[in-house]
Every structure is written in structure tokens, then in C-alpha cells.
Design a protein around this motif. Structure first.
Motif, short mmCIF file in Angstrom:
data_model
loop_
_atom_site.label_atom_id
_atom_site.label_comp_id
_atom_site.label_asym_id
_atom_site.label_seq_id
_atom_site.Cartn_x
_atom_site.Cartn_y
_atom_site.Cartn_z
N LEU A 123 -71.81 -10.42 2.92
CA LEU A 123 -72.58 -10.65 4.06
C LEU A 123 -72.36 -12.10 4.73
O LEU A 123 -71.84 -13.11 4.10
N HIS A 124 -72.84 -12.09 6.01
CA HIS A 124 -72.40 -13.30 6.63
C HIS A 124 -73.38 -14.27 6.11
O HIS A 124 -74.31 -13.95 6.07
N ASP A 125 -72.56 -15.67 6.05
CA ASP A 125 -73.37 -16.85 5.37
C ASP A 125 -73.98 -16.42 3.98
O ASP A 125 -75.04 -16.96 3.39
N SER A 126 -73.53 -15.51 3.02
CA SER A 126 -73.74 -15.32 1.77
C SER A 126 -73.44 -16.45 0.61
O SER A 126 -73.92 -16.13 -0.26
N LEU A 127 -72.17 -17.00 1.00
CA LEU A 127 -71.78 -17.98 0.06
C LEU A 127 -72.66 -19.25 0.24
O LEU A 127 -72.82 -19.78 1.13
N PRO A 128 -73.15 -19.65 -0.96
CA PRO A 128 -73.65 -21.11 -0.83
C PRO A 128 -72.72 -22.35 -0.15
O PRO A 128 -71.36 -22.26 -0.08
N SER A 129 -73.44 -23.21 0.84
CA SER A 129 -72.56 -23.99 1.46
C SER A 129 -72.03 -24.87 0.57
O SER A 129 -71.00 -25.72 0.91
N TYR A 130 -72.52 -25.15 -0.70
CA TYR A 130 -71.63 -26.16 -1.42
C TYR A 130 -70.98 -25.09 -2.60
O TYR A 130 -72.01 -24.40 -3.43
N ARG A 131 -69.80 -25.09 -2.46
CA ARG A 131 -69.12 -24.03 -3.66
C ARG A 131 -68.30 -24.88 -4.46
O ARG A 131 -67.44 -25.30 -4.28
N PRO A 132 -68.85 -25.04 -5.71
CA PRO A 132 -68.16 -25.67 -6.70
C PRO A 132 -67.13 -24.98 -7.41
O PRO A 132 -67.33 -23.84 -8.21
#
Length: 196
Positions: A24-33
Motif C-alpha cells: 500500500l502507498h505510504d505503508s512503510l514507516p517514515s523512519y526505517r531502521p
């Protein structure tokens, strides 16, 4: 063999199995560790998949049974009726989809058809307007040998177990494993009946 590039490189061949993932669009957290150090493409994919499975924010429209059912129906329709691919395995997770298939058409046509119709229908079902439903690009991996094929099939069907959604693969009704067995007894009577 065909190669194309947008943000990600895409290498595909019809009549050779491919592992596809889209989200889905924008499904990854903005901060990706991501773990420190260089990751190969398989490790980076696994890290991204874990982030999607553990996401507490962002859209999770695919958790809604009518939306998940519609996507399962579209996967079967594009395989059985349109003949775009031979379907081997799939899973619809709350915010992403995994598919293992052998394409009969060019990969861009396959993904455009499947993502296009499901986005249109999901947006209508959810009364969403003005924004994209799916992330523009998809992840794809050309399957190189039989052992890798089985490893990927198992990975796809076990995704709901790894994510803590069910205890056994056959209990998750929005996967090829659950679809084949009819899902858990609690799901009986709620699976879509497409005749496929």
C-alpha cells in the motif's frame, strides 16, 4: 530476458517463475531502521518485509475482509480467466501482497492489470479519492531454481504466521495455503465463492 529500470531494476522473463511483492502507498514507516552494514538484496527485502509485518501505523486496508476477498478474486481472475500467469502461491497481508507466479505476459502488463483493477475497486469500496492506493513500484525477483521456488512458496504462505496473525498457515484464508484448505473452521461460509 527483459530488463527495465525505474527506481528499482526489473529483470523478468515470461515462462519463468517470479516472486512479486507490492504494498500500500505510504505503508512503510517514515523512519526505517535497517541493520548496520551492507545488505544484499535478499536481506534488504527481508528487512523491509519485517517492517511491513510489524507496522503499527500507516494504511492497513487489506485487513478488511471485503477488500482482501476482492484482491484474492482478482489474483485468480488474472490467472484463470485472463491467462496473465500461472499462479503458484499468494498471500494478502494487511498492507502488502506476495505473489509467486509464472508470467505468460510481460511483467509490466501483469502488474499494471492486477494493481490497476484492485486499486480502482478498493478505492471505490473504501470511498478513497485523490491519492494512490498502491506504492508505484513493485519488488520482483526471478526464481532461479526449484529449491529457491519452494523456499519462496513456503516464505509466502508462512508470512501470516511470522506476522502473528495465525498459528498455522492453513488458518489464514487470504493465502494460497488457506484458500486450498478452506481456511480455519471459523472462516467457513465467509470465503468468496468465485468458482475458481
Amino acid at each position: 530476458m527483459t530488463f527495465s529500470r525505474r527506481r528499482l531494476p526489473h529483470l523478468y522473463e515470461t515462462d519463468q517463475p517470479i516472486f512479486l511483492t507490492w504494498r500500500l502507498h505510504d505503508s512503510l514507516p517514515s523512519y526505517r531502521p535497517f541493520p548496520k552494514g551492507a545488505l544484499n538484496s535478499g536481506q534488504a527485502f527481508a528487512a523491509m518485509d519485517r517492517l511491513l509485518d510489524e507496522a503499527c501505523d500507516g494504511p492497513s486496508y487489506l485487513r478488511q475482509p471485503p477488500v482482501a476477498n476482492m484482491i484474492v478474486e482478482a489474483i485468480h481472475y488474472n490467472s484463470n480467466i485472463l491467462g496473465h500467469y500461472l499462479l503458484h502461491a499468494f498471500v494478502i497481508m494487511p498492507n502488502h501482497v506476495h505473489l509467486l507466479a509464472t508470467p505468460a505476459v510481460a511483467l509490466p502488463k501483469l502488474t499494471k492489470s492486477l494493481k490497476g483493477i484492485t486499486a480502482k475497486r478498493a478505492n471505490a469500496m473504501l470511498a478513497l479519492t485523490g491519492g494512490p492506493f498502491w506504492q508505484e513500484e513493485s519488488y520482483d525477483h526471478l526464481v532461479r531454481h526449484d529449491m529457491e521456488f519452494e523456499r519462496i512458496r513456503n516464505y509466502i504462505e508462512a508470512n501470516p504466521v511470522r506476522a502473528g496473525l495465525v498459528r498455522e498457515v492453513r488458518e489464514y484464508r487470504w493465502s494460497s495455503a488457506g484458500w486450498a484448505t478452506g481456511g480455519s473452521p471459523a472462516d467457513q461460509g465467509v470465503r468468496p465463492t468465485t468458482g475458481q
